[in-house]
Scaffold this active site. Structure first.
Site, PDB file in Angstrom:
ATOM      1  N   GLY A  11      40.918  43.040  43.039  1.00  0.00           N
ATOM      2  CA  GLY A  11      41.292  43.674  44.312  1.00  0.00           C
ATOM      3  C   GLY A  11      42.803  43.789  44.417  1.00  0.00           C
ATOM      4  O   GLY A  11      43.513  42.818  44.201  1.00  0.00           O
ATOM      5  N   ARG A  72      37.764  46.355  38.365  1.00  0.00           N
ATOM      6  CA  ARG A  72      37.029  45.141  37.998  1.00  0.00           C
ATOM      7  C   ARG A  72      36.203  45.543  36.785  1.00  0.00           C
ATOM      8  O   ARG A  72      35.233  46.274  36.907  1.00  0.00           O
ATOM      9  CB  ARG A  72      36.134  44.679  39.145  1.00  0.00           C
ATOM     10  CG  ARG A  72      36.897  44.376  40.459  1.00  0.00           C
ATOM     11  CD  ARG A  72      35.976  43.697  41.465  1.00  0.00           C
ATOM     12  NE  ARG A  72      36.489  43.727  42.827  1.00  0.00           N
ATOM     13  CZ  ARG A  72      37.276  42.793  43.369  1.00  0.00           C
ATOM     14  NH1 ARG A  72      37.671  41.776  42.654  1.00  0.00           N
ATOM     15  NH2 ARG A  72      37.660  42.878  44.616  1.00  0.00           N
ATOM     16  N   ASP A 103      41.414  35.150  40.867  1.00  0.00           N
ATOM     17  CA  ASP A 103      40.680  34.255  39.965  1.00  0.00           C
ATOM     18  C   ASP A 103      39.895  34.995  38.881  1.00  0.00           C
ATOM     19  O   ASP A 103      39.835  34.532  37.736  1.00  0.00           O
ATOM     20  CB  ASP A 103      39.784  33.274  40.742  1.00  0.00           C
ATOM     21  CG  ASP A 103      38.854  33.964  41.722  1.00  0.00           C
ATOM     22  OD1 ASP A 103      38.958  35.197  41.883  1.00  0.00           O
ATOM     23  OD2 ASP A 103      38.032  33.265  42.331  1.00  0.00           O
ATOM     24  N   THR A 126      46.462  38.488  45.303  1.00  0.00           N
ATOM     25  CA  THR A 126      45.211  38.659  46.052  1.00  0.00           C
ATOM     26  C   THR A 126      45.492  38.393  47.520  1.00  0.00           C
ATOM     27  O   THR A 126      46.286  37.512  47.844  1.00  0.00           O
ATOM     28  CB  THR A 126      44.082  37.711  45.567  1.00  0.00           C
ATOM     29  OG1 THR A 126      43.021  37.711  46.545  1.00  0.00           O
ATOM     30  CG2 THR A 126      44.543  36.282  45.386  1.00  0.00           C
ATOM     31  N   ASP A 128      43.486  37.036  49.476  1.00  0.00           N
ATOM     32  CA  ASP A 128      42.660  35.908  49.933  1.00  0.00           C
ATOM     33  C   ASP A 128      43.378  34.564  50.008  1.00  0.00           C
ATOM     34  O   ASP A 128      42.889  33.641  50.668  1.00  0.00           O
ATOM     35  CB  ASP A 128      41.437  35.747  49.023  1.00  0.00           C
ATOM     36  CG  ASP A 128      40.456  36.887  49.170  1.00  0.00           C
ATOM     37  OD1 ASP A 128      40.597  37.677  50.114  1.00  0.00           O
ATOM     38  OD2 ASP A 128      39.544  36.996  48.327  1.00  0.00           O
ATOM     39  N   ASP A 130      43.405  32.305  47.870  1.00  0.00           N
ATOM     40  CA  ASP A 130      42.489  31.251  47.416  1.00  0.00           C
ATOM     41  C   ASP A 130      42.785  30.781  45.994  1.00  0.00           C
ATOM     42  O   ASP A 130      41.877  30.408  45.254  1.00  0.00           O
ATOM     43  CB  ASP A 130      41.035  31.742  47.532  1.00  0.00           C
ATOM     44  CG  ASP A 130      40.791  33.016  46.738  1.00  0.00           C
ATOM     45  OD1 ASP A 130      41.769  33.654  46.279  1.00  0.00           O
ATOM     46  OD2 ASP A 130      39.616  33.389  46.566  1.00  0.00           O
ATOM     47  N   ARG A 172      35.616  36.489  51.034  1.00  0.00           N
ATOM     48  CA  ARG A 172      34.241  36.215  50.587  1.00  0.00           C
ATOM     49  C   ARG A 172      34.000  34.713  50.449  1.00  0.00           C
ATOM     50  O   ARG A 172      32.973  34.193  50.826  1.00  0.00           O
ATOM     51  CB  ARG A 172      34.030  36.840  49.200  1.00  0.00           C
ATOM     52  CG  ARG A 172      33.402  38.167  49.205  1.00  0.00           C
ATOM     53  CD  ARG A 172      33.242  38.660  47.810  1.00  0.00           C
ATOM     54  NE  ARG A 172      34.485  38.586  47.039  1.00  0.00           N
ATOM     55  CZ  ARG A 172      34.815  39.396  46.060  1.00  0.00           C
ATOM     56  NH1 ARG A 172      34.016  40.334  45.696  1.00  0.00           N
ATOM     57  NH2 ARG A 172      35.955  39.259  45.411  1.00  0.00           N
TER      58      ARG A 172
HETATM   59  O1  F6P Z   1      39.425  39.377  46.650  1.00  0.00           O
HETATM   60  C1  F6P Z   1      40.031  40.247  47.534  1.00  0.00           C
HETATM   61  C2  F6P Z   1      39.020  40.926  48.398  1.00  0.00           C
HETATM   62  O2  F6P Z   1      39.699  41.807  49.271  1.00  0.00           O
HETATM   63  C3  F6P Z   1      38.085  40.012  49.192  1.00  0.00           C
HETATM   64  O3  F6P Z   1      38.666  39.502  50.373  1.00  0.00           O
HETATM   65  C4  F6P Z   1      36.921  40.915  49.454  1.00  0.00           C
HETATM   66  O4  F6P Z   1      35.755  40.187  49.675  1.00  0.00           O
HETATM   67  C5  F6P Z   1      36.833  41.696  48.182  1.00  0.00           C
HETATM   68  O5  F6P Z   1      38.139  41.698  47.623  1.00  0.00           O
HETATM   69  C6  F6P Z   1      36.354  43.116  48.341  1.00  0.00           C
HETATM   70  O6  F6P Z   1      36.271  43.696  47.077  1.00  0.00           O
HETATM   71  P1  F6P Z   1      36.045  45.245  46.812  1.00  0.00           P
HETATM   72  O7  F6P Z   1      37.287  45.978  47.219  1.00  0.00           O
HETATM   73  O8  F6P Z   1      35.798  45.343  45.347  1.00  0.00           O
HETATM   74  O9  F6P Z   1      34.901  45.636  47.667  1.00  0.00           O
END
Ligand code: F6P
Length: 324
Positions: A11, A72, A103, A126, A128, A130, A172
């Site tokens: 992300g 991804r 991660d 990120t 997050d 985290d 998440r």
């Molecule tokens: O890991 C970053 C993040 O924005 C999370 O907070 C979220 O759950 C996820 O990515 C969403 O991913 P995508 O953009 O692939 O739907």
């Protein structure tokens, strides 16, 4: 070491561009040739790798997203995919990698290093927050401020109509964004994946709160154990059983991932980018350059991925105390 390559993966987060800029310019300053890989591991597999110059990163420090694009990659999870990626790097004589991401990105980088031994240093990109090994991740501050601006606006209309709003923020597996927005936005409750949400006590408190307050804001991290904001709103509504009370849900979603990075994220991205290059040159590998207590620190990918980064217990207590 003469040639290195940088990529962003997973992300995207605001401040990644500042980090790319710092990697490219510090690399050039230290005498390296720097290459940019498009779309993370996908571009590594496809050989979408181009030389970058100082001017390649002009006018990007203020921009959200990532000029290198992100993805991804499922193929990189296979040994065949990683072999293709390695062959492409070998053809270009790339001797070091800078991986900007979270991660998932570091898990891929660790496996790749163990298989092929190309020195790799990561930067924590990120929203997050985290990742163990850095006080904050690049993009977190911007995401929180974006969500906070939305919560302030929701507060206005919530108060005007005496409504109970459930605001869903990203996260998440972690509640850092929710907790920070909860404190900054004066939320009545915050629901996060790290703690078990007690529906009955929320319902009880909401009934009591409503006697003295005109509106309520409940911030829900998308990964809360009870479900998403919409599901939780229905559970609460069913228990409160009062047709005079109005419940609304706002899901902030991907707006939290975009926008101009805050000063904090630009500085953090720049520091981590420079730290990653200097680490690589000093012989560090299979680790991330983060900032802890205002100092650049290197933490193994293994620890970044596996060690928990708990929410500060004082912050959760603060929300409870300040919402009375
Ligand atoms: O890991 C970053 C993040 O924005 C999370 O907070 C979220 O759950 C996820 O990515 C969403 O991913 P995508 O953009 O692939 O739907």
């Amino acid at each position: 070491m003469k040639k290195i390559a940088v990529f962003t993966s997973g992300g995207d987060s605001p401040g990644m561009n500042a980090c790319i800029r710092a990697v490219v310019r510090t690399g050039i300053y230290r005498g390296l040739e720097v290459y940019g890989i498009q779309r993370g591991y996908e571009g590594m597999i496809e050989g979408d790798i181009k030389r970058m110059h100082s001017y390649s990163v002009s006018n990007i420090i203020q921009r959200g997203g990532t000029i290198l694009k992100s993805a991804r990659s499922l193929e990189f999870k296979t040994p065949e995919g990683r072999k293709k990626a390695f062959d492409n790097l070998k053809d270009l004589e790339i001797e070091g990698l800078i991986a900007i991401g979270g991660d998932g990105t570091f898990t891929g980088a660790k496996v790749f290093f163990e298989e092929y031994g190309i020195p790799t240093v990561g930067c924590p990109g990120t929203i997050d927050n985290d990742i163990y090994g850095t006080d904050f991740t690049i993009g977190f501050d911007t995401a929180v401020n974006t969500a906070l601006e939305a919560i302030d606006k929701i507060r206005d209309t919530a108060a005007a109509h005496d409504r109970i709003f459930f605001v869903e923020v990203m996260g998440r597996d972690s509640g850092f964004i929710a907790v920070e927005c909860g404190i900054g936005g004066g939320a009545e409750f915050v629901m996060v994946p790290e703690t078990k949400t007690d529906l009955n006590s929320v319902v009880k408190s909401l009934k009591n709160l409503r006697k003295s307050k005109s509106s309520s804001i409940i911030v829900v991290a998308e990964g809360d154990d009870l479900g998403n904001a919409d599901q939780i709103m229905h559970m609460v509504k069913d228990k409160i059983k009062d047709p005079s009370k109005e419940f609304k849900v706002t899901t902030l979603g991907h707006i939290q991932r975009g926008g101009n990075p805050t000063a904090r994220d630009r500085v953090l991205g720049s520091r981590c980018g420079m730290g990653a290059i200097d680490g690589l040159i000093a012989g560090k590998t299979n680790c991330m350059a983060g900032v802890m207590s205002n100092t650049i620190v290197y933490t193994s990918f293994e620890d970044c991925i596996s060690k928990p980064k708990p929410l500060h217990p004082d912050h959760l207590a603060l929300i409870d105390i300040l919402s009375i």
